[in-house]
Design a protein around this motif. Structure first.
Motif, PDB file in Angstrom:
ATOM      1  N   LEU A  39       0.844  -1.136  -0.108  1.00 26.34           N
ATOM      2  CA  LEU A  39       0.021   0.028   0.120  1.00 26.34           C
ATOM      3  C   LEU A  39       0.970   1.189   0.146  1.00 26.34           C
ATOM      4  O   LEU A  39       0.664   2.180  -0.619  1.00 26.34           O
ATOM      5  CB  LEU A  39      -1.057  -0.153   1.181  1.00 26.34           C
ATOM      6  N   ALA A  40       1.850   1.094   0.587  1.00 21.19           N
ATOM      7  CA  ALA A  40       2.720   2.345   0.912  1.00 21.19           C
ATOM      8  C   ALA A  40       3.305   2.799  -0.606  1.00 21.19           C
ATOM      9  O   ALA A  40       3.611   3.670  -0.900  1.00 21.19           O
ATOM     10  CB  ALA A  40       3.924   2.154   1.897  1.00 21.19           C
ATOM     11  N   GLU A  41       3.732   1.698  -1.229  1.00 20.03           N
ATOM     12  CA  GLU A  41       4.340   1.792  -2.519  1.00 20.03           C
ATOM     13  C   GLU A  41       3.373   2.501  -3.487  1.00 20.03           C
ATOM     14  O   GLU A  41       3.703   3.396  -4.450  1.00 20.03           O
ATOM     15  CB  GLU A  41       5.057   0.737  -3.231  1.00 20.03           C
ATOM     16  N   THR A  42       2.114   2.012  -3.588  1.00 24.19           N
ATOM     17  CA  THR A  42       0.974   2.348  -4.257  1.00 24.19           C
ATOM     18  C   THR A  42       0.608   3.912  -3.966  1.00 24.19           C
ATOM     19  O   THR A  42       0.548   4.543  -4.759  1.00 24.19           O
ATOM     20  CB  THR A  42      -0.258   1.863  -4.113  1.00 24.19           C
ATOM     21  N   LEU A  43       0.531   4.260  -2.831  1.00 25.79           N
ATOM     22  CA  LEU A  43       0.319   5.541  -2.279  1.00 25.79           C
ATOM     23  C   LEU A  43       1.629   6.719  -2.667  1.00 25.79           C
ATOM     24  O   LEU A  43       1.251   7.585  -2.984  1.00 25.79           O
ATOM     25  CB  LEU A  43       0.091   5.700  -0.995  1.00 25.79           C
ATOM     26  N   GLU A  44       2.690   6.177  -2.434  1.00 29.01           N
ATOM     27  CA  GLU A  44       3.908   6.995  -2.931  1.00 29.01           C
ATOM     28  C   GLU A  44       3.880   7.318  -4.183  1.00 29.01           C
ATOM     29  O   GLU A  44       4.324   8.412  -4.831  1.00 29.01           O
ATOM     30  CB  GLU A  44       5.302   6.253  -2.278  1.00 29.01           C
ATOM     31  N   GLU A  45       3.665   6.276  -5.192  1.00 29.54           N
ATOM     32  CA  GLU A  45       3.528   6.500  -6.496  1.00 29.54           C
ATOM     33  C   GLU A  45       2.519   7.352  -6.957  1.00 29.54           C
ATOM     34  O   GLU A  45       2.815   8.381  -7.828  1.00 29.54           O
ATOM     35  CB  GLU A  45       3.404   4.966  -7.134  1.00 29.54           C
ATOM     36  N   ALA A  46       1.435   7.185  -6.441  1.00 26.96           N
ATOM     37  CA  ALA A  46       0.288   8.187  -6.872  1.00 26.96           C
ATOM     38  C   ALA A  46       0.574   9.587  -6.267  1.00 26.96           C
ATOM     39  O   ALA A  46       0.216  10.215  -7.319  1.00 26.96           O
ATOM     40  CB  ALA A  46      -0.953   7.503  -6.162  1.00 26.96           C
ATOM     41  N   LEU A  47       1.104   9.683  -5.239  1.00 22.60           N
ATOM     42  CA  LEU A  47       1.437  11.120  -4.769  1.00 22.60           C
ATOM     43  C   LEU A  47       2.393  11.670  -5.666  1.00 22.60           C
ATOM     44  O   LEU A  47       2.515  12.965  -5.970  1.00 22.60           O
ATOM     45  CB  LEU A  47       1.618  11.088  -3.214  1.00 22.60           C
ATOM     46  N   THR A  48       3.528  10.910  -5.853  1.00 21.47           N
ATOM     47  CA  THR A  48       4.528  11.614  -6.728  1.00 21.47           C
ATOM     48  C   THR A  48       4.002  12.228  -8.052  1.00 21.47           C
ATOM     49  O   THR A  48       4.519  13.135  -8.731  1.00 21.47           O
ATOM     50  CB  THR A  48       5.677  10.439  -6.785  1.00 21.47           C
ATOM     51  N   ASP A  49       3.030  11.173  -8.775  1.00 23.64           N
ATOM     52  CA  ASP A  49       2.560  11.435  -9.899  1.00 23.64           C
ATOM     53  C   ASP A  49       1.891  12.744  -9.708  1.00 23.64           C
ATOM     54  O   ASP A  49       1.581  13.619 -10.797  1.00 23.64           O
ATOM     55  CB  ASP A  49       1.466  10.528 -10.279  1.00 23.64           C
ATOM     56  N   GLN A  50       1.270  13.050  -8.447  1.00 26.10           N
ATOM     57  CA  GLN A  50       0.545  14.479  -8.291  1.00 26.10           C
ATOM     58  C   GLN A  50       1.706  15.484  -7.834  1.00 26.10           C
ATOM     59  O   GLN A  50       1.178  16.706  -7.581  1.00 26.10           O
ATOM     60  CB  GLN A  50      -0.539  14.036  -7.329  1.00 26.10           C
ATOM     61  N   LEU A  51       2.844  15.268  -8.194  1.00 27.76           N
ATOM     62  CA  LEU A  51       3.878  16.265  -8.059  1.00 27.76           C
ATOM     63  C   LEU A  51       4.267  16.449  -6.513  1.00 27.76           C
ATOM     64  O   LEU A  51       4.802  17.622  -6.175  1.00 27.76           O
ATOM     65  CB  LEU A  51       3.496  17.772  -8.985  1.00 27.76           C
ATOM     66  N   TYR A  52       3.842  15.628  -5.833  1.00 30.11           N
ATOM     67  CA  TYR A  52       4.154  16.052  -4.127  1.00 30.11           C
ATOM     68  C   TYR A  52       5.610  15.208  -4.097  1.00 30.11           C
ATOM     69  O   TYR A  52       5.825  14.178  -4.660  1.00 30.11           O
ATOM     70  CB  TYR A  52       3.324  15.186  -3.159  1.00 30.11           C
TER      71      TYR A  52
END
Length: 226
Positions: free
Chosen positions: A12-25
């Motif tokens: 889950l952490a990897e999924t959230l990290e990737e999704a947030l990074t895609d949002q430029l965070y």
């Protein structure tokens, strides 16, 4: 914007990290409270995304600890517990909001944006410097109404310069704000991104010195707001 994700479920952490990074965070990741606290001591975070069910010190106790030590960043709790009493416990511990697993990414992004707006309510939603315009809500950048298409890192550097428009930012400071803490980045990498950013700004009509270099010290926006 920099987010600390505290989640012990690695998938889950990897999924959230990737999704947030895609949002430029910019995202740092910790798996338990102790390492999360070490991150918080050395970096300034705009938001903490905190799982409730952590090993050893749980998320609610960790939230209470942070508030007792004076940390004021917005805290968004993530949990599989969805009873009213669980939500009350989290909010009473000092959390600002609550989201239930399984996490809907659209809802997560909306809640994060709302918390960041609340935390930066004194800031203009659109960042401007003369003819340069950056809209954090849409990630759109333009100069004299000419759209500029930037890479995620170029966008983050420009946003950082605009948010700190009267400060001189060293390469090390830029790295600390924009790259995850555990990622090893050479200072020359900043030069490469800035060179590309300047070329794109110039192509849109911006003056060559819109981003000034103060040799041996860092970068800042030029006082000439053309």
């Amino acid at each position: 914007m920099r987010i600390l994700l505290v989640e012990d479920d690695s998938r889950l952490a990897e999924t959230l990290e990737e999704a947030l990074t895609d949002q430029l965070y910019v995202v740092d990741r910790a798996f338990e409270a102790e390492s999360a606290l070490e991150y918080i001591k050395v970096s300034d975070y705009d938001l903490l995304l905190l799982d409730v069910m952590l090993p050893e010190l749980d998320g609610i106790s960790f939230c209470q600890l942070l508030r007792s030590q004076g940390y004021q960043m917005p805290i968004l709790m993530v949990t599989a517990r969805d009873t009213v009493s669980d939500k009350i416990s989290g909010l009473d511990a000092g959390a600002d909001d609550y989201i239930i697993k399984p996490v809907d990414l659209g809802e997560l992004f909306a809640r994060i944006r709302a918390l960041l707006r609340r935390g930066h309510s004194s800031l203009s939603p659109v960042l401007e410097w003369g003819n340069l315009r950056l809209d954090p809500s849409t990630y759109e950048v333009s100069y004299a109404q000419t759209p500029i298409h930037l890479t995620p890192k170029e966008y983050c550097i420009l946003e950082l310069l605009l948010r700190h428009s009267h400060r001189l930012l060293s390469r090390r400071a830029i790295i600390q704000h924009i790259w995850p803490t555990e990622e090893k980045v050479e200072e020359d990498t900043v030069k490469v991104h800035l060179r590309s950013l300047r070329l794109k700004l110039k192509a849109a009509g911006a003056p060559n010195n819109l981003i000034e270099t103060v040799h041996g010290m860092g970068y800042r926006l030029s006082n000439t707001k053309n």
